[in-house]
Each structure stands twice: as structure tokens, then as C-alpha cells.
Design a protein around this motif. Structure first.
Motif, mmCIF file in Angstrom:
data_model
loop_
_atom_site.group_PDB
_atom_site.id
_atom_site.type_symbol
_atom_site.label_atom_id
_atom_site.label_comp_id
_atom_site.label_asym_id
_atom_site.label_seq_id
_atom_site.Cartn_x
_atom_site.Cartn_y
_atom_site.Cartn_z
ATOM 1 N N ALA A 19 0.830 -1.205 0.000
ATOM 2 C CA ALA A 19 0.000 0.000 0.000
ATOM 3 C C ALA A 19 0.867 1.259 0.000
ATOM 4 N N GLN A 20 2.056 1.185 0.597
ATOM 5 C CA GLN A 20 2.929 2.341 0.683
ATOM 6 C C GLN A 20 3.602 2.664 -0.657
ATOM 7 N N MET A 21 3.609 1.736 -1.598
ATOM 8 C CA MET A 21 4.227 1.987 -2.900
ATOM 9 C C MET A 21 3.235 2.675 -3.836
ATOM 10 N N SER A 22 2.491 3.573 -3.279
ATOM 11 C CA SER A 22 1.508 4.352 -4.019
ATOM 12 C C SER A 22 1.654 5.810 -3.601
ATOM 13 N N PRO A 23 1.373 6.742 -4.489
ATOM 14 C CA PRO A 23 1.402 8.151 -4.106
ATOM 15 C C PRO A 23 0.260 8.566 -3.171
ATOM 16 N N VAL A 24 -0.731 7.708 -2.996
ATOM 17 C CA VAL A 24 -1.866 8.054 -2.146
ATOM 18 C C VAL A 24 -1.380 8.289 -0.712
ATOM 19 N N GLY A 25 -1.762 9.437 -0.152
ATOM 20 C CA GLY A 25 -1.382 9.773 1.215
ATOM 21 C C GLY A 25 -1.067 11.248 1.356
ATOM 22 N N HIS A 26 -0.385 11.567 2.449
ATOM 23 C CA HIS A 26 -0.024 12.949 2.780
ATOM 24 C C HIS A 26 1.476 13.131 2.563
ATOM 25 N N TRP A 27 1.844 14.243 1.932
ATOM 26 C CA TRP A 27 3.231 14.501 1.555
ATOM 27 C C TRP A 27 3.645 15.912 1.917
ATOM 28 N N GLN A 28 4.886 16.057 2.388
ATOM 29 C CA GLN A 28 5.456 17.384 2.591
ATOM 30 C C GLN A 28 6.270 17.738 1.356
ATOM 31 N N THR A 29 6.097 18.969 0.899
ATOM 32 C CA THR A 29 6.876 19.483 -0.222
ATOM 33 C C THR A 29 7.910 20.455 0.326
ATOM 34 N N PHE A 30 8.974 20.662 -0.455
ATOM 35 C CA PHE A 30 10.077 21.489 0.013
ATOM 36 C C PHE A 30 10.457 22.519 -1.033
ATOM 37 N N VAL A 37 10.563 23.263 4.455
ATOM 38 C CA VAL A 37 9.256 22.674 4.175
ATOM 39 C C VAL A 37 8.334 23.773 3.654
ATOM 40 N N LYS A 38 7.555 23.420 2.636
ATOM 41 C CA LYS A 38 6.743 24.410 1.934
ATOM 42 C C LYS A 38 5.248 24.193 2.167
ATOM 43 N N SER A 39 4.803 22.955 1.970
ATOM 44 C CA SER A 39 3.375 22.680 2.112
ATOM 45 C C SER A 39 3.150 21.208 2.389
ATOM 46 N N GLN A 40 1.918 20.891 2.711
ATOM 47 C CA GLN A 40 1.494 19.498 2.817
ATOM 48 C C GLN A 40 0.424 19.275 1.764
ATOM 49 N N VAL A 41 0.616 18.212 0.979
ATOM 50 C CA VAL A 41 -0.303 17.867 -0.102
ATOM 51 C C VAL A 41 -0.927 16.517 0.214
ATOM 52 N N HIS A 42 -2.230 16.409 -0.001
ATOM 53 C CA HIS A 42 -2.920 15.126 0.162
ATOM 54 C C HIS A 42 -3.277 14.605 -1.221
ATOM 55 N N ILE A 43 -2.780 13.396 -1.528
ATOM 56 C CA ILE A 43 -3.095 12.742 -2.796
ATOM 57 C C ILE A 43 -4.104 11.647 -2.513
ATOM 58 N N SER A 44 -5.192 11.656 -3.284
ATOM 59 C CA SER A 44 -6.237 10.644 -3.123
ATOM 60 C C SER A 44 -6.507 9.981 -4.470
ATOM 61 N N GLU A 45 -7.209 8.853 -4.407
ATOM 62 C CA GLU A 45 -7.504 8.072 -5.607
ATOM 63 C C GLU A 45 -8.995 7.833 -5.706
ATOM 64 N N SER A 46 -9.522 7.957 -6.912
ATOM 65 C CA SER A 46 -10.917 7.645 -7.175
ATOM 66 C C SER A 46 -10.998 7.036 -8.571
ATOM 67 N N GLY A 47 -11.458 5.802 -8.640
ATOM 68 C CA GLY A 47 -11.599 5.134 -9.924
ATOM 69 C C GLY A 47 -10.288 4.956 -10.669
ATOM 70 N N GLY A 48 -9.186 4.804 -9.933
ATOM 71 C CA GLY A 48 -7.883 4.616 -10.555
ATOM 72 C C GLY A 48 -7.192 5.896 -10.977
ATOM 73 N N VAL A 49 -7.794 7.055 -10.675
ATOM 74 C CA VAL A 49 -7.234 8.354 -11.052
ATOM 75 C C VAL A 49 -6.854 9.115 -9.775
ATOM 76 N N LEU A 50 -5.647 9.678 -9.769
ATOM 77 C CA LEU A 50 -5.160 10.418 -8.602
ATOM 78 C C LEU A 50 -5.393 11.913 -8.750
ATOM 79 N N THR A 51 -5.717 12.528 -7.616
ATOM 80 C CA THR A 51 -5.777 13.984 -7.522
ATOM 81 C C THR A 51 -5.024 14.381 -6.255
ATOM 82 N N GLY A 52 -4.515 15.584 -6.243
ATOM 83 C CA GLY A 52 -3.783 16.069 -5.078
ATOM 84 C C GLY A 52 -4.143 17.498 -4.771
ATOM 85 N N LYS A 53 -4.348 17.776 -3.484
ATOM 86 C CA LYS A 53 -4.729 19.116 -3.045
ATOM 87 C C LYS A 53 -3.788 19.609 -1.957
ATOM 88 N N ILE A 54 -3.546 20.910 -1.963
ATOM 89 C CA ILE A 54 -2.762 21.522 -0.901
ATOM 90 C C ILE A 54 -3.614 21.511 0.365
#
Length: 144
Positions: A19-30, A37-54
Motif C-alpha cells: 500500500a505504501q508503494m503508491s502516491p496516495v497519502g499525505h506529503w510534505q513538499t520542500f 518545508v513548503k506545504s502538505q499535499v494530500h493525494i487521493s484516488e478515485s476510480g484509478g485516477v489520482l488527484t492532489g490538493k494543498i
């Protein structure tokens, strides 16, 4: 019988690693220049497609009410908090790579072709934005 139980046990224990070998989750950007550290981005998945929000702006001088003035599409004037910066990425066949989507740099309003690759057991994410042969790669760090 015992070998089958041992195999099932091993698979069950390794499932969280998969499960960890996926971009899905919370990430810190730099910041690429200061490495702060610049921001935290949350990447989610729906129907096999990823989206990410600040999700959070983490820079010391960040204005929490900032909007995307540089954006030129439907995100123009939208708050940075909650801004969708990743759209349409899908997993490449047979690889731990997500591509085919776009990533927005809200500082300049430009959208780039996206490629994301989990590294270091999924604890880091290589995020590459490019236009043609030109681009840059950032490394994001997973947060809990």
C-alpha cells in the motif's frame, strides 16, 4: 498445511508495504532553493485516477488566505488551501509509476505533464513536472 498458513501470514504482513508503494497519502513538499518545508499535499484516488490538493501551507511567511492569482484556468482566484494541484494521474501498466496527469505550480500558474514514482519503500515520492524534454523533479516526503 503449515506452509500454506505461513505463506498467508507473510502475505498479510507485507500488504501494508504494498500500500505504501503508491502516491496516495499525505506529503510534505520542500522549497528547491532553501530546502525548507513548503506545504502538505494530500493525494487521493478515485476510480484509478489520482488527484492532489494543498492541505497546509507550512512556510514561515505563508499567507494562509492566499489565492492562486497566477492560475489561468478554473483555479484562478481560488484559495491555495484546498487547491487541486494534481489532476488525472494514472498508474502505468506493470510499473510503480503514475503518469498521464498534470501538476500545477501555483506560484507561476503553469501546468506541467506529471510523473510520480514512489521511492525508498514508498516513504518518498519523486514528482516530475515537464513540458516536452524540459522539466524538474522534486522529492516529497510522506507524513503520517
Amino acid at each position: 498445511m503449515y506452509k500454506a498458513l505461513a505463506a498467508i501470514f507473510c502475505v498479510a504482513l507485507s500488504a501494508p508495504a504494498w500500500a505504501q508503494m503508491s502516491p496516495v497519502g499525505h506529503w510534505q513538499t520542500f522549497d528547491e532553493k532553501t530546502h525548507e518545508v513548503k506545504s502538505q499535499v494530500h493525494i487521493s484516488e478515485s476510480g484509478g485516477v489520482l488527484t492532489g490538493k494543498i492541505e497546509k501551507l507550512l512556510r514561515k511567511d505563508a499567507k494562509q488566505d492566499a489565492v492562486c492569482d497566477e492560475c489561468s484556468d478554473d483555479r484562478k482566484g481560488k484559495p491555495m488551501l484546498g487547491l487541486e494541484i494534481i489532476r488525472g494521474a494514472k498508474k502505468a501498466d506493470g510499473k510503480d509509476v503514475w503518469e498521464g496527469g498534470k501538476i500545477l505550480d501555483p506560484e507561476n500558474g503553469k501546468a506541467y505533464t506529471l510523473r510520480m514514482t514512489p521511492i525508498e519503500g514508498g516513504q518518498k515520492l519523486e514528482v516530475r513536472g515537464s513540458i516536452g524534454p524540459f522539466g524538474r523533479t522534486q522529492t516529497w516526503v510522506r507524513t503520517q
